[in-house]
Write an enzyme that holds these catalytic residues in place. Structure first.
Site, PDB file in Angstrom:
ATOM      1  N   CYS A 228     -15.843  -7.789  14.380  1.00 60.88           N
ATOM      2  CA  CYS A 228     -15.106  -8.856  15.067  1.00 60.88           C
ATOM      3  C   CYS A 228     -14.087  -8.336  16.061  1.00 60.88           C
ATOM      4  CB  CYS A 228     -14.434  -9.786  14.056  1.00 60.88           C
ATOM      5  SG  CYS A 228     -12.932  -9.118  13.325  1.00 60.88           S
TER       6      CYS A 228
ATOM      7  N   CYS B 262     -12.146  -3.291  13.867  1.00 62.34           N
ATOM      8  CA  CYS B 262     -13.351  -3.789  13.216  1.00 62.34           C
ATOM      9  C   CYS B 262     -14.530  -3.758  14.190  1.00 62.34           C
ATOM     10  CB  CYS B 262     -13.111  -5.210  12.726  1.00 62.34           C
ATOM     11  SG  CYS B 262     -14.573  -5.938  11.974  1.00 62.34           S
TER      12      CYS B 262
ATOM     13  N   CYS C 278     -12.323  -5.119   6.840  1.00 62.46           N
ATOM     14  CA  CYS C 278     -11.575  -5.839   7.867  1.00 62.46           C
ATOM     15  C   CYS C 278     -10.898  -7.040   7.217  1.00 62.46           C
ATOM     16  CB  CYS C 278     -12.495  -6.319   8.976  1.00 62.46           C
ATOM     17  SG  CYS C 278     -11.673  -7.415  10.138  1.00 62.46           S
TER      18      CYS C 278
ATOM     19  N   GLU D  49      -2.056  -1.297  -5.406  1.00 63.88           N
ATOM     20  CA  GLU D  49      -3.315  -0.747  -5.875  1.00 63.88           C
ATOM     21  C   GLU D  49      -3.163  -0.178  -7.277  1.00 63.88           C
ATOM     22  OE1 GLU D  49      -4.259   3.194  -3.912  1.00 63.88           O
ATOM     23  OE2 GLU D  49      -2.925   2.317  -2.434  1.00 63.88           O
TER      24      GLU D  49
ATOM     25  N   CYS E 238     -12.320 -10.547   9.034  1.00 67.56           N
ATOM     26  CA  CYS E 238     -13.664 -11.108   8.841  1.00 67.56           C
ATOM     27  C   CYS E 238     -14.351 -10.582   7.572  1.00 67.56           C
ATOM     28  CB  CYS E 238     -14.549 -10.825  10.055  1.00 67.56           C
ATOM     29  SG  CYS E 238     -15.088  -9.108  10.174  1.00 67.56           S
TER      30      CYS E 238
ATOM     31  N   ASP F 168      -2.875   0.962   7.806  1.00 71.73           N
ATOM     32  CA  ASP F 168      -2.183   0.772   6.524  1.00 71.73           C
ATOM     33  C   ASP F 168      -1.821  -0.694   6.285  1.00 71.73           C
ATOM     34  OD1 ASP F 168      -2.229   3.491   5.781  1.00 71.73           O
ATOM     35  OD2 ASP F 168      -0.560   3.893   7.139  1.00 71.73           O
TER      36      ASP F 168
ATOM     37  N   ASP G  43       0.870  -1.173   0.000  1.00 73.11           N
ATOM     38  CA  ASP G  43       0.000   0.000   0.000  1.00 73.11           C
ATOM     39  C   ASP G  43       0.907   1.222   0.000  1.00 73.11           C
ATOM     40  OD1 ASP G  43      -2.346   1.484   0.184  1.00 73.11           O
ATOM     41  OD2 ASP G  43      -2.299   1.522   2.371  1.00 73.11           O
TER      42      ASP G  43
HETATM   43 ZN   LIG Z   1     -13.590  -7.909  11.410  1.00 75.85          ZN
END
Ligand SMILES: [Zn+2]
Length: 391
Positions: free
Chosen positions: A356, A353, A334, A283, A337, A363, A199
């Site tokens: 979860c 998150c 996330c 990206e 999850c 980053d 990234d």
């Molecule tokens: Zn999560």
């Protein structure tokens, strides 16, 4: 290109005379003008008549163009064809993305600072196994024949390998280079079994899914600081005065130095990634510019595309894979999850998150998502070099 060959570039410094340099700048100006005019033509034909103008249509118009605007006679014919091919490729890439559901990266008009090369697309007669006129070095390897420019002094600091295909004349950091692309046998590095997501950011140069923070080198930061001071000096000095001219020269010199340092840093960083990983995901800038556009990003963008270009060249040579993925929501998803929402990103730096509870540096989480997306894309992608992927 055959299966077991790849393209390798050889870059040599050119030392043009003043008139030769003027002719090279003029070629840059005209080829860029042609690119922009061709883009304009395509856009307006579509808007006004719903008509699609193809690259082939535009190639056919070149003769008429030279008659109407004789200054284009100063450009070698293949060199004049190449911007139209570049535009055609940009269109094709754009429509390939549209097909995948990403409407981003429509070809843009090129300002002067984004147009720094022109290209001779054929320098070698394959049948006869010898040089064609454009790009042919002299027997003593001291000069290169560049049609419409002249016999330009060149430093061949290392021999050319493989079969030369094309010659690109590049203006970079205030210097001119001859870049030969040659076909050479593939030279793959042994597999490492490792993949990485990268990234790019404005605070850090890059953050990897391995948790590595790649910092912009200190000398580069210092150089930028120095540049700002010198630019302010220029602004203070009286226009047309000698003291101002001197200050302007200093700015140009610092610019050049920063440019070279950045190039060197990009080469080293790319080399390290290519040595350590079989698959490198990053990206797709064409898409991310539309998504996260802000001033700092658009300025850094020039640097990143240079870095990704260098990365894909090195990767192709080493038999590694570079994948450009759609970056949308990579900073909100996330990695654990898959839950995607804005609230996950509690600050610039932290990611927690809400579904979860997974907590991580924001980053690093983003770079892991980038890698994850590349994994999806790998199935159904073939060939080496850059693949554009949407997952
Ligand atoms: Zn999560």
């Amino acid at each position: 290109m055959e299966e077991n060959t790849t393209h390798k570039t050889h870059k040599y410094r050119l030392y043009p005379t003043k008139p030769q340099e003027a002719a090279m700048f003029e070629t840059l100006r005209l080829t860029r003008q042609l690119y922009n005019a061709a883009l304009e033509q395509r856009i307006s034909a579509y808007k006004k008549q719903g008509k699609t103008v193809t690259g082939y249509d535009q190639q056919k118009e070149l003769t008429a163009l030279k008659k109407a605007c004789p200054e284009f006679e100063a450009v070698y014919s293949h060199v004049l064809q190449e911007p139209l091919e570049r535009l055609d490729k940009a269109y094709k890439r754009f429509f390939a993305r549209v097909k995948q559901g990403v409407t981003a990266g429509f070809p843009r008009f090129k300002p002067a600072q984004r147009w720094n090369s022109f290209k001779f697309k054929e320098v070698w007669d394959k049948k006869k196994g010898r040089w064609l006129t454009p790009g042919r070095p002299t027997d003593d390897r001291k000069r290169i024949n560049i049609p419409k420019i002249g016999s330009v002094k060149c430093k061949f600091h290392r021999p050319l390998e493989g079969t030369p295909k094309t010659l690109q004349i590049v203006h970079e950091c205030g210097e001119w280079y001859a870049v030969y692309t040659c076909e050479v046998p593939k030279n793959p590095l042994p597999a490492t079994g490792s993949s990485v997501g990268v990234d790019v950011g404005t605070t850090w140069f890059a953050i990897t899914s391995d948790g590595e923070f790649v910092e912009n080198p200190r000398h580069l930061k210092n150089g930028l600081k120095k540049l700002r001071v010198q630019q302010r000096t220029v602004a203070r000095r009286k226009k047309g005065g000698n003291r101002r001219k001197k200050a302007v020269k200093l700015v140009a010199k610092t610019h050049q130095k920063i440019c070279r340092q950045r190039l060197d840093f990009h080469h080293k960083t790319a080399r390290r990634l290519v040595n350590e990983h079989d698959v490198i995901a990053h990206e797709d800038l064409k898409v991310s510019n539309m998504v996260k556009s802000n001033l700092a990003r658009s300025i850094s963008d020039v640097g990143w595309s240079q870095f990704f270009d260098i990365l894909s060249l090195k990767a192709a040579d080493a038999g590694r894979k570079v994948i450009a993925v759609d970056p949308r929501h990579t900073s909100q998803r996330c990695h654990q999850c898959g839950h995607t929402c804005r609230e996950n990103r509690i600050s610039q730096a932290r990611f927690v998150c809400v579904a979860c509870g997974h907590s991580e540096n924001a980053d690093i989480n983003a770079s892991r998502n980038i890698l994850h997306r590349a994994g999806h894309a790998l199935h159904g992608v073939n060939g080496s070099g850059v693949s554009h992927a949407v997952a």
